[in-house]
Design an enzyme around this catalytic site. Structure first.
Site, PDB file in Angstrom:
ATOM      1  N   GLU A  94      -1.319  -1.455  -4.680  1.00 55.55           N
ATOM      2  CA  GLU A  94      -2.425  -0.523  -4.747  1.00 55.55           C
ATOM      3  C   GLU A  94      -2.384   0.155  -6.112  1.00 55.55           C
ATOM      4  O   GLU A  94      -1.322   0.479  -6.618  1.00 55.55           O
ATOM      5  CB  GLU A  94      -2.252   0.522  -3.648  1.00 55.55           C
ATOM      6  CG  GLU A  94      -3.322   1.562  -3.634  1.00 55.55           C
ATOM      7  CD  GLU A  94      -2.942   2.754  -2.764  1.00 55.55           C
ATOM      8  OE1 GLU A  94      -1.802   2.813  -2.295  1.00 55.55           O
ATOM      9  OE2 GLU A  94      -3.802   3.615  -2.588  1.00 55.55           O
ATOM     10  N   ASP A 146       0.838  -1.195   0.000  1.00 50.69           N
ATOM     11  CA  ASP A 146       0.000   0.000   0.000  1.00 50.69           C
ATOM     12  C   ASP A 146       0.869   1.239   0.000  1.00 50.69           C
ATOM     13  O   ASP A 146       1.915   1.281   0.641  1.00 50.69           O
ATOM     14  CB  ASP A 146      -0.875  -0.002   1.260  1.00 50.69           C
ATOM     15  CG  ASP A 146      -1.765   1.222   1.347  1.00 50.69           C
ATOM     16  OD1 ASP A 146      -2.589   1.413   0.447  1.00 50.69           O
ATOM     17  OD2 ASP A 146      -1.622   2.000   2.303  1.00 50.69           O
ATOM     18  N   ASP A 171      -2.561   1.919   7.367  1.00 46.28           N
ATOM     19  CA  ASP A 171      -1.843   1.488   6.161  1.00 46.28           C
ATOM     20  C   ASP A 171      -1.693  -0.023   6.116  1.00 46.28           C
ATOM     21  O   ASP A 171      -1.759  -0.638   5.051  1.00 46.28           O
ATOM     22  CB  ASP A 171      -0.466   2.152   6.093  1.00 46.28           C
ATOM     23  CG  ASP A 171      -0.575   3.673   6.032  1.00 46.28           C
ATOM     24  OD1 ASP A 171      -1.591   4.166   5.497  1.00 46.28           O
ATOM     25  OD2 ASP A 171       0.337   4.353   6.521  1.00 46.28           O
TER      26      ASP A 171
END
Ligand SMILES: [Zn+2]
Length: 322
Positions: A170, A80, A252
């Protein structure tokens, strides 16, 4: 005489270069690499010879061990683009496996310098020698920033692909990201697509896999424990708390776990996933309500330098010898 730091070009002849060409020479001598073509370029007053090389596969010892067919799912690590960190990686069990907290200091310190240099340019009289010199200085500073940034992305990518054979990234909504003026965030924004691309090909070299979750996948808003999608998290909220099951996790890390979970759920449709080219190509005003996550990474966050991983020996990529 052709030394170790030289390149011999047709017509031009022998050029002294900065980089040691020993490894490439060895590979060519042993037939493990062939130079396809050379490109000579000049950027900001610096000459570069780029050799495009067709090289043998990466040594099996440097590749990820092949997984048995039965193991067709699992083992994915979600990556991420974090709020407090540049990159946060976690596996499906919720374990954080990697975190890159901050961009290198030279990049953070570069912005004031770039501003100062560009002010100098605008103060000099148009057409004057002083202005030309100021323009050259600014160009060199920009080039240096670009080089440091690229080097850093390669370090991060190397580290991730060496330690994990399956990465789920991501997907970044790139429209409007360049409006962001804060350096760390801008690097993160502009860097993410590059990072995904670099991870993609490095992972292929190593016999690993990389894939990107769809842009609309609610990795930030979803609970990684019970998969309930909650409301959007304000930027100030660092801890994800699920209203349904009470699960709590670093924001996160939660998003990274969800990315890993996405691939594991959709693996049937992504048998041979690869990150190809730029990750997103959303045009402005395409009507998808998702806001870019620009501005989330603060240069004040973290404070540790990223892992210093030497660039791996092995198959040389298209490399510059300047
Ligand atoms: Zn939950």
């Amino acid at each position: 005489m052709a030394g170790l730091r030289s390149v011999c070009l047709p017509v031009v002849g022998v050029l002294a270069v900065r980089e040691d060409t020993r490894r490439l020479r060895r590979m060519i001598r042993t037939g493990r690499a062939h130079i396809r073509y050379a490109t000579v370029s000049c950027r900001a007053g610096r000459w570069t010879v780029t050799l495009t090389v067709e090289a043998a596969d990466l040594h099996p010892a440097r590749q990820h061990p092949a997984r048995p067919d039965a193991d067709s799912s699992g083992g994915w690590v979600g990556v991420d683009r974090g709020l407090a960190a540049l990159v946060v990686a976690a596996d499906i069990t919720g374990r954080e496996v990697a975190r890159v907290d901050d961009v290198p200091r030279p990049l953070r310190t570069a912005l004031p310098r770039l501003r100062r240099l560009s002010r100098q340019v605008s103060r000099r009289q148009r057409g004057s020698r002083h202005r030309a010199e100021a323009v050259a200085r600014l160009g060199r500073a920009h080039l240096r920033v670009a080089n440091i940034r690229r080097h850093f992305l390669h370090e991060v990518a190397n580290w991730l692909v060496k330690t994990h054979d399956r990465l789920a990234l991501e997907t970044l909504h790139t429209a409007g990201l360049l409006r962001n003026r804060r350096l760390a965030a801008a690097i993160s924004d502009a860097g993410w697509a590059d990072l995904a691309r670099i991870i993609g090909y490095k992972q292929r070299w190593r016999g690993g896999q990389a894939t990107a979750a769809p842009r609309w996948y609610p990795s930030t808003k979803m609970c990684s424990a019970c998969r309930t999608v909650g409301p959007a998290l304000p930027l100030s909220v660092r801890i994800f708390r699920c209203q349904t099951c009470g699960h709590e996790a670093d924001r996160d890390v939660n998003a990274a776990v969800n990315l890993a979970g996405w691939v594991e759920q959709h693996h049937a449709r992504t048998r041979d996933p690869e990150v190809r080219g730029p990750v997103t190509n959303a045009s402005r005003g395409d009507g998808s309500g998702q806001r870019p996550r620009a501005g989330e990474t603060s240069p004040d966050d973290g404070g540790t330098l990223p892992p210093r991983t030497p660039v791996t020996a092995g198959t040389p990529e298209k490399g510059g010898v300047s």
